[in-house]
Motif scaffolding. Structure first.
Motif, mmCIF file in Angstrom:
data_model
loop_
_atom_site.group_PDB
_atom_site.id
_atom_site.type_symbol
_atom_site.label_atom_id
_atom_site.label_comp_id
_atom_site.label_asym_id
_atom_site.label_seq_id
_atom_site.Cartn_x
_atom_site.Cartn_y
_atom_site.Cartn_z
ATOM 1 N N ALA A 324 0.817 -1.213 0.000
ATOM 2 C CA ALA A 324 0.000 0.000 0.000
ATOM 3 C C ALA A 324 0.849 1.261 0.000
ATOM 4 C CB ALA A 324 -0.944 -0.007 1.194
ATOM 5 N N HIS A 325 1.974 1.221 0.671
ATOM 6 C CA HIS A 325 2.829 2.408 0.747
ATOM 7 C C HIS A 325 4.197 2.142 0.123
ATOM 8 C CE1 HIS A 325 -0.230 4.136 3.299
ATOM 9 N NE2 HIS A 325 -0.172 3.078 4.068
ATOM 10 N N GLY A 326 4.245 1.198 -0.799
ATOM 11 C CA GLY A 326 5.504 0.858 -1.441
ATOM 12 C C GLY A 326 5.726 1.647 -2.713
ATOM 13 N N GLY A 327 6.943 1.529 -3.246
ATOM 14 C CA GLY A 327 7.276 2.190 -4.492
ATOM 15 C C GLY A 327 6.915 1.327 -5.693
ATOM 16 N N GLU A 328 7.263 1.813 -6.874
ATOM 17 C CA GLU A 328 6.988 1.091 -8.111
ATOM 18 C C GLU A 328 8.234 0.367 -8.601
ATOM 19 O OE1 GLU A 328 3.898 3.342 -10.826
ATOM 20 O OE2 GLU A 328 5.424 4.732 -10.114
ATOM 21 N N THR A 329 8.010 -0.723 -9.291
ATOM 22 C CA THR A 329 9.108 -1.465 -9.904
ATOM 23 C C THR A 329 8.689 -1.898 -11.300
ATOM 24 O OG1 THR A 329 10.606 -3.353 -9.611
ATOM 25 C CG2 THR A 329 8.321 -3.672 -8.945
ATOM 26 N N GLU A 330 9.622 -1.931 -12.237
ATOM 27 C CA GLU A 330 9.294 -2.284 -13.622
ATOM 28 C C GLU A 330 9.104 -3.792 -13.766
ATOM 29 O OE1 GLU A 330 12.140 -0.762 -16.350
ATOM 30 O OE2 GLU A 330 11.666 1.346 -15.943
ATOM 31 N N VAL A 331 8.071 -4.167 -14.526
ATOM 32 C CA VAL A 331 7.771 -5.580 -14.728
ATOM 33 C C VAL A 331 7.296 -5.821 -16.152
ATOM 34 C CG1 VAL A 331 7.091 -5.907 -12.310
ATOM 35 C CG2 VAL A 331 5.343 -5.387 -14.025
ATOM 36 N N THR A 332 7.357 -7.094 -16.550
ATOM 37 C CA THR A 332 6.652 -7.578 -17.728
ATOM 38 C C THR A 332 5.581 -8.522 -17.224
ATOM 39 O OG1 THR A 332 8.629 -7.432 -19.119
ATOM 40 C CG2 THR A 332 6.837 -8.839 -19.890
ATOM 41 N N ALA A 333 4.333 -8.320 -17.649
ATOM 42 C CA ALA A 333 3.224 -9.119 -17.129
ATOM 43 C C ALA A 333 2.345 -9.601 -18.265
ATOM 44 C CB ALA A 333 2.404 -8.304 -16.133
ATOM 45 N N GLU A 334 1.760 -10.790 -18.061
ATOM 46 C CA GLU A 334 0.885 -11.370 -19.079
ATOM 47 C C GLU A 334 -0.200 -12.205 -18.419
ATOM 48 O OE1 GLU A 334 1.111 -14.192 -23.098
ATOM 49 O OE2 GLU A 334 2.807 -14.106 -21.698
ATOM 50 N N PRO A 335 -1.477 -11.964 -18.760
ATOM 51 C CA PRO A 335 -2.547 -12.842 -18.272
ATOM 52 C C PRO A 335 -2.456 -14.195 -18.974
ATOM 53 C CG PRO A 335 -3.406 -10.737 -19.088
ATOM 54 C CD PRO A 335 -1.999 -10.854 -19.560
ATOM 55 N N VAL A 336 -2.519 -15.263 -18.199
ATOM 56 C CA VAL A 336 -2.505 -16.620 -18.745
ATOM 57 C C VAL A 336 -3.662 -17.371 -18.099
ATOM 58 C CG1 VAL A 336 -1.215 -18.753 -19.059
ATOM 59 C CG2 VAL A 336 0.003 -16.560 -19.034
ATOM 60 N N GLY A 337 -4.760 -17.504 -18.812
ATOM 61 C CA GLY A 337 -5.949 -18.105 -18.227
ATOM 62 C C GLY A 337 -6.463 -17.238 -17.093
ATOM 63 N N GLU A 338 -6.616 -17.847 -15.932
ATOM 64 C CA GLU A 338 -7.093 -17.130 -14.745
ATOM 65 C C GLU A 338 -5.931 -16.667 -13.877
ATOM 66 O OE1 GLU A 338 -10.311 -16.327 -14.118
ATOM 67 O OE2 GLU A 338 -10.598 -17.097 -16.151
ATOM 68 N N GLU A 339 -4.728 -16.647 -14.430
ATOM 69 C CA GLU A 339 -3.552 -16.229 -13.682
ATOM 70 C C GLU A 339 -2.876 -15.030 -14.343
ATOM 71 O OE1 GLU A 339 -2.166 -20.552 -11.848
ATOM 72 O OE2 GLU A 339 -1.062 -19.703 -13.543
ATOM 73 N N LEU A 340 -1.970 -14.453 -13.601
ATOM 74 C CA LEU A 340 -1.151 -13.362 -14.116
ATOM 75 C C LEU A 340 0.303 -13.728 -13.875
ATOM 76 C CD1 LEU A 340 -1.029 -10.394 -15.214
ATOM 77 C CD2 LEU A 340 -0.905 -9.668 -12.819
ATOM 78 N N ARG A 341 1.096 -13.791 -14.935
ATOM 79 C CA ARG A 341 2.519 -14.109 -14.828
ATOM 80 C C ARG A 341 3.321 -12.817 -14.892
ATOM 81 N NH1 ARG A 341 2.652 -19.499 -16.708
ATOM 82 N NH2 ARG A 341 0.810 -20.490 -15.768
ATOM 83 N N VAL A 342 4.223 -12.638 -13.948
ATOM 84 C CA VAL A 342 4.974 -11.392 -13.833
ATOM 85 C C VAL A 342 6.461 -11.679 -13.727
ATOM 86 C CG1 VAL A 342 5.330 -9.304 -12.441
ATOM 87 C CG2 VAL A 342 3.028 -10.275 -12.659
ATOM 88 N N GLU A 343 7.267 -10.920 -14.488
ATOM 89 C CA GLU A 343 8.720 -10.986 -14.392
ATOM 90 C C GLU A 343 9.226 -9.595 -14.027
ATOM 91 O OE1 GLU A 343 10.595 -13.655 -14.639
ATOM 92 O OE2 GLU A 343 8.897 -14.985 -15.135
ATOM 93 N N PHE A 344 10.141 -9.533 -13.044
ATOM 94 C CA PHE A 344 10.683 -8.256 -12.601
ATOM 95 C C PHE A 344 11.943 -7.905 -13.386
ATOM 96 C CE2 PHE A 344 8.308 -9.844 -8.957
ATOM 97 C CZ PHE A 344 7.555 -8.725 -8.611
ATOM 98 N N THR A 345 12.063 -6.634 -13.749
ATOM 99 C CA THR A 345 13.271 -6.174 -14.433
ATOM 100 C C THR A 345 14.477 -6.314 -13.515
ATOM 101 O OG1 THR A 345 11.979 -4.593 -15.733
ATOM 102 C CG2 THR A 345 14.363 -4.225 -15.614
ATOM 103 N N GLU A 346 14.299 -5.994 -12.247
ATOM 104 C CA GLU A 346 15.317 -6.191 -11.225
ATOM 105 C C GLU A 346 14.695 -6.921 -10.053
ATOM 106 O OE1 GLU A 346 17.037 -2.497 -10.117
ATOM 107 O OE2 GLU A 346 17.879 -2.084 -12.105
ATOM 108 N N ALA A 347 15.476 -7.765 -9.395
ATOM 109 C CA ALA A 347 14.951 -8.538 -8.274
ATOM 110 C C ALA A 347 14.438 -7.621 -7.167
ATOM 111 C CB ALA A 347 16.034 -9.459 -7.726
ATOM 112 N N VAL A 348 13.339 -8.048 -6.534
ATOM 113 C CA VAL A 348 12.764 -7.306 -5.413
ATOM 114 C C VAL A 348 12.698 -8.231 -4.201
ATOM 115 C CG1 VAL A 348 11.410 -5.779 -6.889
ATOM 116 C CG2 VAL A 348 10.408 -7.927 -6.103
#
Length: 384
Positions: A324-348
């Motif tokens: 809720a009070h965190g910052g933003e991070t860059e990601v690549t995301a794709e809906p796959v069926g009823e899921e969302l797959r996310v890859e981070f540009t840099e590890a978090v």
């Protein structure tokens, strides 16, 4: 008729709307209701009674659901000059928010009860009842903005003031709900002090009332004690990544991924560095700890995605917010069926199953989903 940023627009623009203002008893919702009324809308205030025993909720102006808050909301409505009612949603709140909170912790996950309350109570139960009674919109004191597109659809955007932005906890709203949402404070480029000053000028006694904090339904702020009361104590082991026993706990629900303090380990790490919670397993009643670098998350899978508009049709590049009070991070995301797959540009770090991930395209909220599993640089965590 005057209007204000955050009011529903489109075919209804310039028309006097019937607005139900959710009044928590705090300064933000009171000012939001006052602005809606000042804009010429037909406003009715409502306070949600969310506990069968409101005295058990936070007192001292720290909550949003107490008897004290209800009285503050009523006094504010009287000053504004609008009708006021108290609606009993205690049973719905108990089932959809409190019980969900307990169940999620029992399963080793870290829920966000405020987000669930917005989804299930304020913009589901409340909005449905409001529409059934003929209201056009529900007004709240959230800091976020609804934008009307040329095709008539609506988008949820961050508040103009990022320091007060609350779009993260509103990311569960769909387009139908956005069409009936009103956030009069969303485009306010003012400090909280200026909002309080406005409340003072309007004669609202809540102008000096402290903001609410923590979890409203945990009266004393002792989350672990609350969970122990509902789930009971269950002693188990705290182990390292190799399975070596380092200490004990009285319930896995007392821990969250990334936690450092309160581990009470009797065996120091070989390198002398702090240990952090890496995994929580209610199945075998263990908490696994390790070094900070073991927390590095490179990707995740989230479930139950909710889209603020049309769902993405393929992979895309976004920014993501994980708290809720965190910052933003860059990601690549794709809906796959009823899921969302996310890859981070840099590890978090500090990403826990049960938390929400909210995707943004600039200031626009794309959607929200619940984190199910994470992929770490060293190894993957267990599934949700």
């Amino acid at each position: 008729m005057t209007d204000f940023p955050g009011a529903p627009t489109g075919p209804r623009e310039g028309r006097r709307l019937r607005v139900l203002a959710a009044m928590s008893g705090g300064v933000d919702s009171a000012v939001a209701a006052a602005r809606a009324a000042e804009a010429g809308h037909d406003v009715t205030g409502v306070h949600l009674a969310l506990s069968a025993n409101p005295q058990s909720f936070r007192t001292g102006a720290r909550g949003c659901c107490t008897v004290e808050d209800s009285r503050d909301a009523r006094r504010a409505a009287d000053v504004i000059g609008i009708p006021f009612y108290v609606w009993d949603l205690a049973e719905r709140f108990r089932e959809d928010v409190v019980q969900d909170f307990v169940d999620e912790y029992a399963a080793g996950r870290t829920p966000n009860p405020c987000l669930r309350c917005n989804e299930k109570i304020k913009f589901a139960a409340l909005l449905d009842k409001a529409l059934a009674l003929g209201f056009d919109a529900v007004c709240t004191g959230h800091y976020a903005t609804v934008v009307l597109r040329e095709d008539g659809s609506r988008e949820l955007h961050r508040a103009s003031d990022m320091a007060k932005d609350q779009s993260y906890v509103l990311g569960v709203l769909d387009e139908r709900q956005l069409a009936h949402a009103m956030f009069p404070l969303g485009d306010t480029l003012t400090t909280k002090g200026e909002i309080r000053a406005e409340a003072e000028l309007r004669g609202l006694a809540v102008a000096r009332k402290p903001d609410s904090h923590d979890i409203c339904f945990i009266a004393d702020g002792d989350t672990q004690g609350f969970l122990a009361k509902h789930l009971g104590e269950a002693e188990g082991d705290i182990v390292d990544e190799d399975g070596t026993r380092l200490g004990t706990h009285t319930g896995t629900y007392g821990y969250t991924i990334g936690q450092r303090k309160g581990l009470r380990l009797g065996v120091p790490a070989p390198d002398g560095k702090p240990r952090y919670v890496l995994d929580i397993s209610p199945v075998n009643n263990t908490v696994t700890v390790g070094p900070s670098e073991a927390l590095d998350v490179t990707g995740l899978t989230a479930i139950r995605p909710r889209w603020c508009g049309t769902a993405p049709s393929g992979p895309g590049t976004y920014t993501a917010q994980l708290r809720a009070h965190g910052g933003e991070t860059e990601v690549t995301a794709e809906p796959v069926g009823e899921e969302l797959r996310v890859e981070f540009t840099e590890a978090v770090r500090g990403v826990a199953p049960g938390q929400a991930i909210v995707l943004y395209d600039g200031t626009r909220v794309v959607g929200s989903a619940t984190i199910a599993t994470t992929e770490r640089a060293r190894e993957a965590t267990r599934p949700i």
